[in-house]
Design an enzyme around this catalytic site. Structure first.
Site, short mmCIF file in Angstrom:
data_model
loop_
_atom_site.label_atom_id
_atom_site.label_comp_id
_atom_site.label_asym_id
_atom_site.label_seq_id
_atom_site.Cartn_x
_atom_site.Cartn_y
_atom_site.Cartn_z
N GLY A 20 0.83 -1.20 0.00
CA GLY A 20 0.00 0.00 0.00
C GLY A 20 0.87 1.25 0.00
N GLY A 22 1.28 4.74 1.76
CA GLY A 22 0.75 5.41 2.94
C GLY A 22 1.34 6.80 3.02
CE LYS A 23 0.75 8.84 8.78
NZ LYS A 23 -0.38 8.97 9.68
CG PHE A 24 4.98 11.58 4.88
CD1 PHE A 24 4.26 11.43 6.06
CD2 PHE A 24 4.88 12.78 4.21
CE1 PHE A 24 3.50 12.46 6.56
CE2 PHE A 24 4.12 13.81 4.71
CZ PHE A 24 3.42 13.66 5.90
N GLY A 25 5.28 7.53 2.25
CA GLY A 25 6.10 6.38 1.88
C GLY A 25 5.24 5.17 1.54
NE ARG A 26 5.47 3.29 -4.28
CZ ARG A 26 4.47 2.71 -4.95
NH1 ARG A 26 3.98 1.56 -4.52
NH2 ARG A 26 3.98 3.27 -6.03
CE LYS A 42 4.52 4.52 5.66
NZ LYS A 42 3.11 4.94 5.70
CG ASP A 136 -5.47 9.43 11.49
OD1 ASP A 136 -4.46 9.26 10.77
OD2 ASP A 136 -6.60 9.71 11.04
CE LYS A 138 -6.48 7.81 7.91
NZ LYS A 138 -5.97 9.02 7.31
CG ASN A 141 -4.86 4.86 10.00
OD1 ASN A 141 -4.18 4.69 9.01
ND2 ASN A 141 -5.00 6.02 10.61
CG ASP A 154 -0.46 5.55 10.36
OD1 ASP A 154 -0.66 5.91 9.21
OD2 ASP A 154 0.32 6.13 11.13
CB THR A 171 -9.55 11.32 7.96
OG1 THR A 171 -8.31 10.67 7.88
CG2 THR A 171 -10.19 11.45 6.59
C1 LIG Z 1 -1.37 -1.91 3.86
N1 LIG Z 1 -1.02 -3.13 4.58
N2 LIG Z 1 -1.47 -4.35 4.18
C2 LIG Z 1 -1.02 -5.28 5.02
C3 LIG Z 1 -0.25 -4.64 6.00
N3 LIG Z 1 0.42 -5.11 7.08
C4 LIG Z 1 1.06 -4.22 7.84
N4 LIG Z 1 1.11 -2.88 7.60
C5 LIG Z 1 0.46 -2.41 6.53
N5 LIG Z 1 0.52 -1.06 6.29
C6 LIG Z 1 1.28 -0.17 7.13
C7 LIG Z 1 0.45 0.24 8.35
C8 LIG Z 1 1.24 1.16 9.22
C9 LIG Z 1 1.57 0.94 10.52
N6 LIG Z 1 2.22 1.95 11.10
C10 LIG Z 1 2.43 2.97 10.30
N7 LIG Z 1 3.08 4.12 10.74
C11 LIG Z 1 3.34 5.17 9.90
O1 LIG Z 1 3.08 5.14 8.72
N8 LIG Z 1 3.90 6.22 10.54
C12 LIG Z 1 4.31 7.38 9.91
C13 LIG Z 1 4.73 7.43 8.59
C14 LIG Z 1 5.16 8.66 8.09
C15 LIG Z 1 5.14 9.83 8.86
C16 LIG Z 1 4.71 9.72 10.17
C17 LIG Z 1 4.65 10.95 11.03
F1 LIG Z 1 4.54 10.59 12.32
F2 LIG Z 1 5.80 11.59 10.85
F3 LIG Z 1 3.62 11.70 10.66
C18 LIG Z 1 4.29 8.53 10.71
S1 LIG Z 1 1.81 2.68 8.76
C19 LIG Z 1 -0.25 -3.28 5.70
#
Ligand SMILES: Cn1ncc2ncnc(NCCc3cnc(NC(=O)Nc4cccc(C(F)(F)F)c4)s3)c21
Length: 272
Positions: A20, A22-26, A42, A136, A138, A141, A154, A171
């Site tokens: 997927g 996500g925020k600022f990255g994959r 991530k 957050d 939603k 997440n 997240d 959101t």
């Molecule tokens: C889609 N998917 N499918 C299966 C699966 N299994 C596990 N994980 C998945 N997805 C990732 C879920 C996440 C968990 N924790 C995250 N944390 C984060 O993204 N933190 C984060 C990033 C950038 C900036 C900042 C901040 F703070 F600076 F704003 C915070 S993302 C999955």
């Protein structure tokens, strides 16, 4: 978990399919080369974090998530970084995003919705006991493991909080009135969000959806809550939603009362 013992590098992992964006990255499926352990990796770009000055938020998430241990909270096993990227080593949720399930099925049955709400309530009660407000919650997440069990993920916007907060986040559709008004807020914002999610699980759309942001804000501030006649939803479910979508945060149903609510008792699968 072995991940916490040593400093990792990208060379310790075999990268698989993207899971997927996500925020600022994959996020990628990955396997730790020696143990063959499957994880989600991530990737977060440092320049993005620096650009939006989110370093402290990222550090806070690392501190919060590595301290949380709960069946319905996605684990953050550890992290490492290289020249320009930060990597989170995350528990892999085989079922993917709950969002996908909701979009595929349109809406959930009362049993499925109640089971997800009960799991979320247990997870939030655990977070609140550890002075963490997620802020957050939603569908994006919320993830599902291989048995379809819900995992909150997240904690990028969460805070370790013993007192009122002021940061605007979350959101639009899921924002509680006190956050929309940018007033001080506390744990009860997560209770409001449970009401929004319960409605969305049962009807397939969030309760205050509108064509414009301004209209959504207006509907939230007025708590302009209406229940469509289709799909059919039991009165008990509507009562629970109405007891959560209360403007005065002190009057929202508490997490422990949600777990004793007739609709939850009648419909939630205790094995989550
Ligand atoms: C889609 N998917 N499918 C299966 C699966 N299994 C596990 N994980 C998945 N997805 C990732 C879920 C996440 C968990 N924790 C995250 N944390 C984060 O993204 N933190 C984060 C990033 C950038 C900036 C900042 C901040 F703070 F600076 F704003 C915070 S993302 C999955």
């Amino acid at each position: 978990m072995a991940f916490v013992k040593r400093n990792w590098s990208i060379h310790d992992f075999e990268i698989g399919k993207p899971l997927g964006k996500g925020k600022f990255g994959r996020v990628y499926l990955a396997r730790e080369a020696k143990s063959k352990y499957i994880v989600a990796l991530k990737v977060i770009f440092k320049e993005q974090i620096e650009k939006y000055r989110l370093q402290h938020q990222l550090k806070r998430e690392m501190a919060i998530q590595t301290s949380l241990r709960h069946p319905h909270v996605l684990r953050l096993y550890g992290w490492f970084h290289d020249e320009d990227r930060i990597f989170f080593i995350l528990e892999y949720a085989h079922g993917g995003e709950l969002y996908g399930e909701l979009r595929r099925s349109g809406c959930f049955s009362e049993k499925q919705a109640a089971t997800y709400i009960a799991s979320l309530t247990h997870a939030l009660a655990y977070c609140h006991e550890n002075h963490v407000i997620h802020r957050d919650i939603k569908p994006e997440n919320l993830l599902l493991d291989h048995e379809g069990r819900l995992k909150i993920a997240d904690f990028g916007w969460s805070v370790q909080s013993k007192n009122k907060r002021h940061t605007m986040c979350g959101t639009l559709d899921y924002l509680a009135p006190e956050m929309v008004e940018n007033k001080a807020h506390d744990y009860a914002v997560d209770n409001w969000t449970l009401g929004v999610l319960c409605y969305e699980f049962l009807y397939g759309v969030p309760p205050f959806e509108a064509d414009s942001q301004a209209d959504t804000f207006r509907r939230i501030m007025k708590v302009d809550l209406t229940f469509p006649s289709k799909p059919h939803v039991s009165d008990d479910a509507k009562v629970l939603i109405t007891q959560l979508l209360v403007k005065d945060s002190a009057k929202r149903l508490s997490l422990d009362k949600i777990l004793k609510h007739p609709w939850i008792i009648m419909n939630a699968d205790p094995n989550g």
